[in-house]
Every structure is written in structure tokens, then in C-alpha cells.
Design a protein around this motif. Structure first.
Motif, PDB file in Angstrom:
ATOM      1  N   ASN A 381       0.611  -1.306  -0.237  1.00 42.34           N
ATOM      2  CA  ASN A 381       0.014   0.028   0.199  1.00 42.34           C
ATOM      3  C   ASN A 381       0.976   1.082   0.035  1.00 42.34           C
ATOM      4  N   ALA A 382       1.309   1.708  -0.637  1.00 46.20           N
ATOM      5  CA  ALA A 382       2.281   2.486  -1.517  1.00 46.20           C
ATOM      6  C   ALA A 382       1.846   3.633  -0.767  1.00 46.20           C
ATOM      7  N   ARG A 383       0.843   4.263  -1.651  1.00 45.73           N
ATOM      8  CA  ARG A 383      -0.529   5.235  -0.288  1.00 45.73           C
ATOM      9  C   ARG A 383      -0.145   6.084   1.501  1.00 45.73           C
ATOM     10  N   ARG A 384      -0.306   4.736   1.834  1.00 41.15           N
ATOM     11  CA  ARG A 384       0.007   4.860   3.044  1.00 41.15           C
ATOM     12  C   ARG A 384       0.753   4.848   3.662  1.00 41.15           C
ATOM     13  N   MET A 385       1.888   4.560   2.678  1.00 44.79           N
ATOM     14  CA  MET A 385       3.676   4.317   3.269  1.00 44.79           C
ATOM     15  C   MET A 385       3.893   5.792   2.903  1.00 44.79           C
ATOM     16  N   ALA A 386       3.399   6.259   2.153  1.00 49.04           N
ATOM     17  CA  ALA A 386       4.076   7.794   1.276  1.00 49.04           C
ATOM     18  C   ALA A 386       2.834   8.432   2.494  1.00 49.04           C
ATOM     19  N   GLU A 387       2.197   8.277   3.243  1.00 48.65           N
ATOM     20  CA  GLU A 387       1.350   9.163   4.556  1.00 48.65           C
ATOM     21  C   GLU A 387       2.425   9.051   5.430  1.00 48.65           C
ATOM     22  N   LEU A 388       2.562   8.242   5.949  1.00 47.52           N
ATOM     23  CA  LEU A 388       3.383   7.591   7.238  1.00 47.52           C
ATOM     24  C   LEU A 388       4.886   9.125   7.034  1.00 47.52           C
ATOM     25  N   GLN A 390       5.178  10.656   4.862  1.00 46.48           N
ATOM     26  CA  GLN A 390       4.722  12.910   4.805  1.00 46.48           C
ATOM     27  C   GLN A 390       4.388  12.400   6.391  1.00 46.48           C
ATOM     28  N   GLU A 391       4.369  11.771   7.541  1.00 45.96           N
ATOM     29  CA  GLU A 391       4.369  12.655   8.832  1.00 45.96           C
ATOM     30  C   GLU A 391       5.721  12.785   9.674  1.00 45.96           C
ATOM     31  N   ASP A 392       6.388  11.803   9.064  1.00 41.39           N
ATOM     32  CA  ASP A 392       7.359  11.455   9.861  1.00 41.39           C
ATOM     33  C   ASP A 392       8.637  12.741   9.484  1.00 41.39           C
ATOM     34  N   PHE A 393       8.050  13.148   8.194  1.00 44.12           N
ATOM     35  CA  PHE A 393       9.291  14.458   8.032  1.00 44.12           C
ATOM     36  C   PHE A 393       8.237  15.721   8.391  1.00 44.12           C
ATOM     37  N   SER A 394       7.262  15.390   8.417  1.00 47.38           N
ATOM     38  CA  SER A 394       7.120  16.922   8.710  1.00 47.38           C
ATOM     39  C   SER A 394       7.409  16.971  10.330  1.00 47.38           C
ATOM     40  N   GLU A 395       7.733  16.060  11.049  1.00 47.35           N
ATOM     41  CA  GLU A 395       8.344  15.868  12.471  1.00 47.35           C
ATOM     42  C   GLU A 395       9.843  16.941  12.256  1.00 47.35           C
ATOM     43  N   ILE A 396      10.410  16.586  11.018  1.00 47.49           N
ATOM     44  CA  ILE A 396      11.318  17.328  11.021  1.00 47.49           C
ATOM     45  C   ILE A 396      11.343  18.422  10.429  1.00 47.49           C
ATOM     46  N   VAL A 398      10.134  19.181   7.873  1.00 44.98           N
ATOM     47  CA  VAL A 398       9.797  19.415   5.668  1.00 44.98           C
ATOM     48  C   VAL A 398       8.369  18.153   5.098  1.00 44.98           C
ATOM     49  N   ASP A 399       8.105  19.753   4.576  1.00 47.95           N
ATOM     50  CA  ASP A 399       6.837  19.281   3.529  1.00 47.95           C
ATOM     51  C   ASP A 399       7.435  18.702   2.370  1.00 47.95           C
ATOM     52  N   VAL A 400       5.917  18.142   2.921  1.00 44.55           N
ATOM     53  CA  VAL A 400       5.621  16.730   1.597  1.00 44.55           C
ATOM     54  C   VAL A 400       4.615  16.522   0.725  1.00 44.55           C
ATOM     55  N   ASP A 401       3.875  16.865  -0.954  1.00 45.96           N
ATOM     56  CA  ASP A 401       2.899  16.540  -0.962  1.00 45.96           C
ATOM     57  C   ASP A 401       3.153  15.303  -1.712  1.00 45.96           C
ATOM     58  N   ILE A 402       2.602  14.143  -1.357  1.00 47.68           N
ATOM     59  CA  ILE A 402       2.129  12.837  -2.259  1.00 47.68           C
ATOM     60  C   ILE A 402       1.971  13.299  -3.646  1.00 47.68           C
ATOM     61  N   VAL A 403       2.507  12.702  -4.430  1.00 45.75           N
ATOM     62  CA  VAL A 403       1.768  12.330  -5.992  1.00 45.75           C
ATOM     63  C   VAL A 403       1.823  11.154  -6.095  1.00 45.75           C
ATOM     64  N   SER A 404       0.767  10.575  -7.350  1.00 42.38           N
ATOM     65  CA  SER A 404       0.711   9.358  -7.640  1.00 42.38           C
ATOM     66  C   SER A 404       0.200  10.078  -9.427  1.00 42.38           C
ATOM     67  N   TYR A 405       0.626   8.466 -10.674  1.00 39.85           N
ATOM     68  CA  TYR A 405       0.159   8.821 -11.089  1.00 39.85           C
ATOM     69  C   TYR A 405      -0.464   7.335 -11.957  1.00 39.85           C
ATOM     70  N   GLU A 406      -0.344   7.292 -13.493  1.00 41.42           N
ATOM     71  CA  GLU A 406      -0.649   5.956 -13.514  1.00 41.42           C
ATOM     72  C   GLU A 406       0.071   4.405 -13.530  1.00 41.42           C
ATOM     73  N   TRP A 407       0.101   3.459 -13.468  1.00 42.77           N
ATOM     74  CA  TRP A 407       1.345   2.868 -13.403  1.00 42.77           C
ATOM     75  C   TRP A 407       2.031   3.013 -14.639  1.00 42.77           C
TER      76      TRP A 407
END
Lengths: 529, 335
Positions: A381-388, A390-396, A398-407
Motif C-alpha cells: 500500500n504505497a499511498r499509506r506508506m507515503a502518508e506515514l 509524510q508525517e515522519d518528515f513533517s516532524e523534522i 520537511v513539507d511533503v506533497d504526495i503525488v501519484s500517476y497511473e502505473w
């Protein structure tokens, strides 16, 4: 024309049903094969239905390991300069037959030459008969193999353009499954070359009987199989069942004996169930986050390390893998030879990560993290992984945007040298050779392609390239171990996880081994009464 | 009547060309290059990529690609799958009987239950039965197919063991396709128990696929019946002392049928859409799953050919519905 009419029904029935009380092993497979010529495709589902059942290779992996042993070649010799491989074929190996074809001879050098020539020679009548030869090409075989010579009927020599130690392991791969030249010629003559891909004839443990598109594939034991005592069941059936929950229900109801790819959430319940045994093995794969090491600030290894230290990998294992994974510290999985135990993973330490970023003058960093749109064993589940992350990076900070495209788009854009941010992706090993991870994913040649970190680091590249040319595994392992140390210092990726593969089977199934290369193989499996 | 059929058939032509164009454009508008998808994580060299682009004809301008496709379609050639290299036509008609068999069973199931339920609800308007039925229909209409299917499997196949979990036929039986319809082929095979197995395998998928059309048909029948029941001629019929069954069944139902038949016809489109999920869950080897796989693989010939054929089927059903109007209501036929 329908694929179904493979054998006259009478013959098929007789072949399939065997005697009363014949043992039939039913495997609830996860999808339909694209065809039955494994060299045309790259999907494991297709390999299960073709190369692992109907065919053999010159050399083969021992099921359950990545060890390579003689297959259709009894023995082989490598020239001193490492550019010539001479194989002596196993005598007395017979091909299967069907209602359109009965072999008049046993396996010989012509079959081996045909197998490879159709993939490399544009003049061969089979070169464009269906799809394309993606594995052969992506393993750089066209550049590597200069010529294939028939020394005599039972001896074949491959002349290579350069020494390539992983070559033997490459020949154990699915695309190198040995086809019958006699069958291919007969089908060209009959005007039905596509039969090679639809009604396969091989030397493997199981003989293809029938395929009802998207529903059932039937095989019968090859009574003339060259490996004594195998296969152990008389009939093998693939009952195609795309939905994981339904596979689980079928397994419970006794409609099948083995199922792949359970839902991670179901595994705990399966382990409690007395009617199901859950086998497990570490998968030969790695899931990673690749920075673009050619772009600021990710061109600085200290920044990459700091970001790696901010990722709480254990949380990812718990949430995304639901326990069916282990933390990755190296770019190759621990079951692979040359895995460097001594390498230490970056500690999870957000405080220190923040400090390093400050020291390196990186403040107010905003970045993209790319989340794959598909599920893979190395990343369910890459989306969920990216969100986790994102949270980790926000603690240091770093502002994260999650992007995704068709495969397809994702694969294409993420290879781009000018791509922004960091990409979630992974790899499943093809042949158990470390070169298949380290060179394919991290060498300078792969920049702009499979090297998503766009990372070309000479000290690393030299080690990996030199290891290709060395003759013994020991010598090669020493270089790969060193390469892993360099990798860790340079941190082009955050190595995240290796998955654990679960394989639920019925208790009456005996001898099933989970294969680290991902295939599902049944020649050694039997059913207790 | 002949003129009516001809007029209907003429409108077929522009629709057909439109559908051809849309099916061609649809898959190309989607992002994702089929060659890149084919290579997956391992990627490919630019050289190799260019070679494949040329082989599949993607280097041609789009209008030329469309022209090639259109001329092929007119001659009955839908091209070959990029993946299997089999003609799209063959692949479609190998799988279509499975979808058709399931859809027919689902529509029969939905009509057999939905129609009388709607009539009864209308006759007993506002009573307990009406309310219960309409609430149930609403639930049926809004039920996620995926969840409903799994629930039925767990209860009837898992816990009770009454029905098989999935597939079209028990693996014990093995015979050749004659028609592609398992109910017929199992009888033709002469194997004892095969027909029963085919029926057992049809039960749950039929219920799942038929649930939404059933709810729609029941609601539509009820509202059409209510409208008709308030007409003057119904009151007249009642006043003449006709039995209620005759009033409701003959006078009212026949006149209420037009919107109901429309809904049943339109349900065919819904069935094909619902078939995608139902087929995936029940491992039913039909065209729904085939289309989805092809979209993911960006198998252009299969997607455009499959869409065209499905659209054609829906058009044929709609035409049949139009003709049925004529049978039900002579006024339409004369127009």
C-alpha cells in the motif's frame, strides 16, 4: 479458434482423469496466464502456468532456494576468460505430445539454439509471432550473447561478448525455458505458429492438457519425466480465482489445496484455522524510497541520510505490511548470498535528523513523494506508506506533497533524470544473483532507467562491474559486501522493507516449498490420503 | 412494422460509427503507454522502445491508425491482442457466452421476482407489504456488489456449504465447449451431475448480479402501476364488476409495461457493468474481467474491440426493446 480444443476430448479425458483415485492437486491461482511461451512475458502468473510446469531450463533453481543446479544440461564448462560457456545436454529427455504433434526425437542442441535464436534473430520465423521478448532484452542478452554454436548433437556453446558471472543464473530464468524446435517447425508448416504460445509442448514435469480461458488450466503428470519419482501427483489443476478473499473461502471449503497471495489482514485468522497451514518465507525483494541524487538538496549524501533517519520503519512494517515484512537495511534481501550483516541501519532519530539538516543549511524543504498506484509484494500500500513518511518528515520540518500517476505513467516519469523528489518503488529478484539488484537498480548504466535514484557513484559502480567478471562466488561476494557499505554511506535510497511471503495450504499437502523467487512449483508436492 | 424496424436500423449506423470512434479514442486518452506498462519496473532502452513503437504502428499519425482500425472493423477484423496475439473477435466470443449466460439468468431472476413484487406493492399501496418491499428494494439498490457477494459466499458457501464458492463448474467434470453455455453443454456432455453442478454454480452470481436490476424493476413496476391504477378506465373496469386479479393483471399491468420494459432493457447495460465485479469475485470467466485486465495492460485492440462489441450488444438489446414497445402498444407501431 478456441484454446480449449487442445486434445480430442477422449484423449484429454484419459490423460487427465488417469485411474480412479488419481491424485489431483488444485491450485487456486491469482490470475490468467497471458500465454504459455514464458519468454514472451514478464508476469509471475504466466511463469507459474508455463515455465514452472510445462518446461525446463538448461540449469534450474532448487525449489525453495536460489541455488542453481543442472537441469536439461547435465554439466557445463566455462572458458578461462569467462566468455564461453559449453553445456552438455542430458541424454534421453523426451518432449510431450498432443493431438497435433508427436515428437520423433529426444532433446538435442537444435532445441536449445532455437530457444534463444527466436528471441535474438529478427530473421527467425518466430521472432515476431506474438508479443515481444522483454526479459531477454532487459537482461541485456542481445548484447551479451554473440553466437550460439552446436558443437555436436548434445553439446552447445554460448560465446559471450564479455565475461558475465551471472550468466548461469540468467539461464535458469523463465525466458530461457527450452522449447521443441521440432514442434515449432511443425506448427509453422501447419500455418499455426501461435500454437507454441497456446498449446505448449515442453519437457517439464507436467504436460499441458487444456485451458479454459480465465477459468481452469489442466495438466497431467509427464510419465516420461527425466527426473525420477517426479512429479508426485497425477493431475494438476489451476483454478483461476482473482479475488484473495474468495481464494481463502475456496481453500477453506476444500475446493483447492494451495492458494497464493492471501490478504495480509486474513493471515492471522488462517493461522488459527485447523484446516489451513500457513507456510512462510522471506521474499527476495526490497521496497525503497529513491531520492533524485542529481537534484538539490538530495545530491548531498548527508541530507539523504538525515531524511532516512526520520523514517519510522517499524511503524511502516506494522501498518502497511501488517507484520508481514521486515525492516530493510541493505539494497539486497537477507536471503541472498553476499548480504552484508555487518552494515548498520540508520537509527530512527528525528532529533538528529533535524540537526543534520540544519548543519547542511537545509531549511524549509518542500518535496514530493511519489506513491505507486499498484500493490506489490514489496509495497502492499504505497499511498499509506507515503502518508506515514509524510508525517515522519513533517516532524523534522520537511513539507511533503504526495503525488501519484497511473502505473505506466509512473514508471515512465519516475525514470526521468529531471524528476523531482523521491520515488517509492521496489524490486523482486529474478535469479538470486546480487548483480540482479545492485547493477540493475544502482549502476551508472541504469541512470535514466531502472536506477530511480539517478545515482552514478564511481566507487560503487567499479565494485559492481568488477564483480560481474570474477569466476567464483566467494570473490564476487567480497566485492558485493563492500558495495553495500558504500551504498549505506551514500544513501541513494531509504531502504524500507523486505516482505514475508505467506502461502496457505491444506493440511494434506505435503512437500510444498515456498520459492524465494516467487514462483509456485508443484513437481515435488503430494497429497496425503 | 417493417418501416418501423427499418427506421430504427438506420439510426444504428451513425451510432455505430460514433461508438467506433469513442472506443478508439477512449483508451488512447487514458494516460499510460502500453509499451512502458509491458516492460514494468525493469524498463527498456530507448532503442528497444522505438522498435516496439514501430512494430505496433504507434509511429503513425492518429487519423491513420483510426482509418486502419475502421477499415478493419468494417471487414469484421478487430485486430489482435498485443499480449496474446489472438484475434480480439475470438477472445471475445470465447468468453462472451459466460457473461451472456449469467446476465440472462440475472435478468430472469430480477424480472420473475421484481415484477410481481412491484405489482403487489402497488395494489397494497401504503400497507405493510408495500413499505417493507420498497425499503428492501432501496437497500438492494444501494448495496455494494462486492460486499454483498462476499457476504453470500461466506454464509452460503463457507458456513452452510450449500453452494460452491466460485467458478462455473466443479473441477470433477471436464468436457468440451459446444455452445459456451454451461447449462446446455453440461447436458450435452451426458455426464451425470454436471448439469446440477452448473446450476449450483449459477445461484450466487445470479442473485448478486440480479439484485440491483431486481430493485429497479420492482420500484419501476410499482410506480408505473400506481399511475395506471388511478386512470379512469381502471375505475370503469372495476365498476363493471371485473375481478380485481383481471383488472390488475390485464388492464393495468399491460399498460404499465412500457416503462418497465424500458427499464429491463436499460438494465442490460447495468448488468454488463455489474458483471465486471461479479465475474471477478466469482472467478466467472466472462468478458468483464477480460476487459478490466486489458485496460490495465493498455491492450488497445482488446479494449477498443471489446467496447465496440459490448456497445453493439447493448444497441441490439435496445433495438429489441423498441420493437417490443410496438408489440405491447400498437399506437407506437403505427406512428
Amino acid at each position: 479458434m478456441k484454446i480449449r480444443h487442445i486434445l480430442a476430448p477422449g484423449i484429454a479425458l484419459a490423460l487427465f482423469a488417469g485411474t480412479a483415485g488419481a491424485q489431483t492437486l488444485v491450485y487456486c491461482s491469482e490470475g490468467s496466464p497471458e500465454g504459455f511461451d514464458p519468454a514472451l512475458y514478464t508476469a509471475g502468473t504466466t511463469f507459474d502456468a508455463s515455465s514452472h510446469t510445462v518446461y525446463n531450463q538448461l540449469v534450474e533453481f532448487v525449489t525453495g532456494t536460489t541455488e542453481v543446479v543442472p537441469g536439461l544440461a547435465e554439466s557445463w564448462e566455462v572458458s578461462e576468460d569467462g566468455t564461453s560457456y559449453t553445456f552438455t545436454l542430458r541424454p534421453g529427455v523426451q518432449f510431450h505430445s498432443n493431438d497435433q504433434f508427436t515428437p520423433t526425437r529426444e532433446l538435442n542442441a537444435d532445441d536449445v539454439i532455437f530457444t534463444f535464436e527466436r528471441q535474438m534473430d529478427a530473421e527467425n520465423p518466430y521472432h515476431e509471432y506474438a508479443g515481444s521478448w522483454e526479459y531477454f532484452n532487459s537482461m541485456s542478452m542481445p548484447d551479451l550473447i554473440e553466437t550460439i554454436e552446436k558443437v555436436d548433437d548434445m553439446t552447445v556453446r554460448f560465446n559471450l561478448s564479455r565475461p558475465e558471472a551471472p550468466f548461469i543464473a540468467n539461464l535458469a530464468m523463465d525466458f530461457a525455458s527450452i522449447m521443441s524446435k521440432e514442434y515449432a517447425d511443425a506448427m509453422v508448416e501447419a500455418g499455426t505458429p501461435e500454437a507454441l504460445n497456446q498449446r505448449p509442448i515442453g519437457t517439464g514435469p507436467f504436460q499441458f492438457v487444456d485451458y479454459q480461458t480465465d477459468a481452469v488450466i489442466r495438466y497431467a503428470a509427464n510419465e516420461n519425466y527425466w527426473e525420477e519419482g517426479l512429479p508426485k501427483v497425477e493431475n494438476l489443476v489451476f483454478a483461476i480465482t482473482p479475488d484473495a478473499s474468495v481464494r481463502y473461502q475456496r481453500l477453506q471449503a476444500g475446493e483447492c489445496h494451495v492458494m497464493p497471495y492471501p490478504n495480509p489482514a486474513d493471515v492471522a485468522a488462517m493461522q488459527e484455522n485447523p484446516d489451513i497451514e500457513v507456510l512462510e518465507q522471506e521474499g527476495l525483494n526490497v521496497g525503497y524510497l529513491a531520492y533524485n541524487t542529481q537534484m538539490e538538496p538530495f545530491d548531498n549524501p548527508r541530507v539523504r541520510q538525515a531524511l532516512n533517519m526520520a523514517i519510522d520503519k517499524q511503524a511502516i512494517i506494522d501498518v502497511v505490511f501488517q507484520g508481514s515484512g521486515q525492516i530493510a537495511k541493505n539494497p539486497i534481501p537477507p536471503t541472498m548470498w553476499s548480504y552484508n550483516e555487518a552494515v548498520e541501519d540508520d537509527p530512527y532519530d528525528p532529533e538528529q535528523a533535524r540537526q543534520i539538516l540544519e548543519e547542511e543549511g537545509v531549511t524549509d524543504l518542500a518535496m514530493n513523494i511519489w506513491a505507486m498506484p499498484v500493490q506489490r509484494p514489496y509495497n502492499p500500500n504505497a499511498r499509506r506508506m507515503a502518508e506515514l513518511i509524510q508525517e515522519d518528515f513533517s516532524e523534522i520540518g520537511v513539507d511533503v506533497d504526495i503525488v501519484s500517476y497511473e502505473w505506466g505513467e509512473y514508471l515512465e516519469r519516475s525514470s526521468d533524470v529531471d524528476r523531482d523528489g523521491a520515488v517509492l518503488l521496489g524490486w523482486t529478484g529474478d535469479n538470486g544473483d546480487p548483480d540482479n539488484f545492485l547493477a540493475v537498480l544502482l549502476s551508472c548504466d541504469a541512470v535514466g532507467g531502472a536506477n530511480r535514484a539517478q545515482w552514478c557513484h564511481e566507487p560503487f559502480d567499479e565494485l559492481v562491474m568488477e564483480a560481474k567478471t570474477l569466476p567464483t562466488q566467494e570473490e564476487r561476494a567480497a566485492l558485493y559486501e563492500e558495495a553495500q557499505v558504500v551504498f549505506k554511506e551514500q544513501a541513494p535510497w531509504a531502504t524500507i522493507a523486505h516482505s514475508v511471503v505467506f502461502m496457505p495450504v491444506r493440511p494434506e499437502v505435503e512437500g510444498y516449498k515456498v520459492h524465494p523467487l516467487g514462483g509456485h512449483i508443484f513437481d515435488e508436492v503430494s497429497l496425503s490420503q | 412494422m417493417l418501416r418501423y424496424i427499418l427506421a430504427r436500423l438506420i439510426t444504428f449506423v451513425p451510432t455505430f460509427v460514433g461508438v467506433t470512434l469513442i472506443s478508439f479514442a477512449f483508451i488512447r486518452v487514458l494516460p499510460g503507454d502500453p509499451i512502458i506498462v509491458m516492460a514494468g519496473e525493469r524498463g527498456m532502452t530507448q532503442e528497444r522502445y522505438d522498435e516496439l513503437v514501430q512494430r505496433f504502428g504507434f509511429d503513425q499519425p492518429l487519423y491513420l491508425q483510426f482509418w486502419d482500425y475502421l477499415t478493419g472493423v468494417v471487414q469484421g477484423d478487430l485486430g489482435r491482442s498485443f499480449i496474446t496475439n489472438r484475434p480480439v473477435w475470438d477472445e471475445f466470443f470465447t468468453l462472451f457466452p459466460a457473461t451472456l449466460e449469467l446476465s440472462i439468468c440475472a435478468i430472469i431472476f430480477a424480472t420473475l421476482i421484481g415484477l410481481p413484487a412491484g405489482v403487489i406493492a402497488a395494489v397494497y399501496r401504503g400497507k405493510f407489504f408495500d413499505r417493507a418491499l420498497m425499503s428492501t428494494a432501496l437497500v438492494g439498490y444501494s448495496m455494494p456488489i462486492f460486499w454483498w457477494a462476499l457476504l453470500l459466499i461466506i454464509v452460503f458457501s463457507g458456513n452452510l456449504g450449500w453452494t460452491p464458492v466460485s467458478g462455473r463448474m466443479s473441477l470433477m467434470y471436464f468436457f468440451d465447449d459446444v455452445t459456451g453455455f454451461m447449462l446446455i453443454d453440461s447436458l450435452l456432455s451426458g455426464q451425470a451431475g454436471a448439469f446440477t453442478s452448473a446450476v449450483q454454480h449459477l445461484i450466487l452470481p445470479t442473485i448478486v448480479l440480479g439484485t440491483i436490476p431486481l430493485a429497479v424493476i420492482a420500484r419501476q413496476t410499482r410506480s408505473a402501476m400506481l399511475e395506471v391504477l388511478s386512470e379512469d378506465y381502471i375505475r370503469t373496469a372495476r365498476a363493471k364488476g371485473l375481478r380485481p386479479a383481471r383488472v390488475n393483471g390485464l388492464h393495468a399491468l399491460r399498460n404499465a409495461m412500457i416503462p418497465v420494459v424500458t427499464v429491463i432493457g436499460l438494465s442490460v447495460g447495468t448488468l454488463l457493468a455489474g458483471a465486471i465485479l461479479t465475474e471477478t469475485i466469482f472467478s466467472w470467466p466472462g468478458i468483464g474481467k477480460w476487459m478490466v485486465d486489458s485496460i490495465f495492460r493498455r491492450d488497445y485492440p482488446v479494449v477498443q474491440g471489446g467496447l465496440l462489441l459490448i456497445a453493439l450488444m447493448v444497441m441490439i438489446v435496445n433495438l429489441t426493446v423498441d420493437l417490443l414497445y410496438g408489440l405491447i402498444n400498437p399506437k407506437i407501431r403505427k406512428r
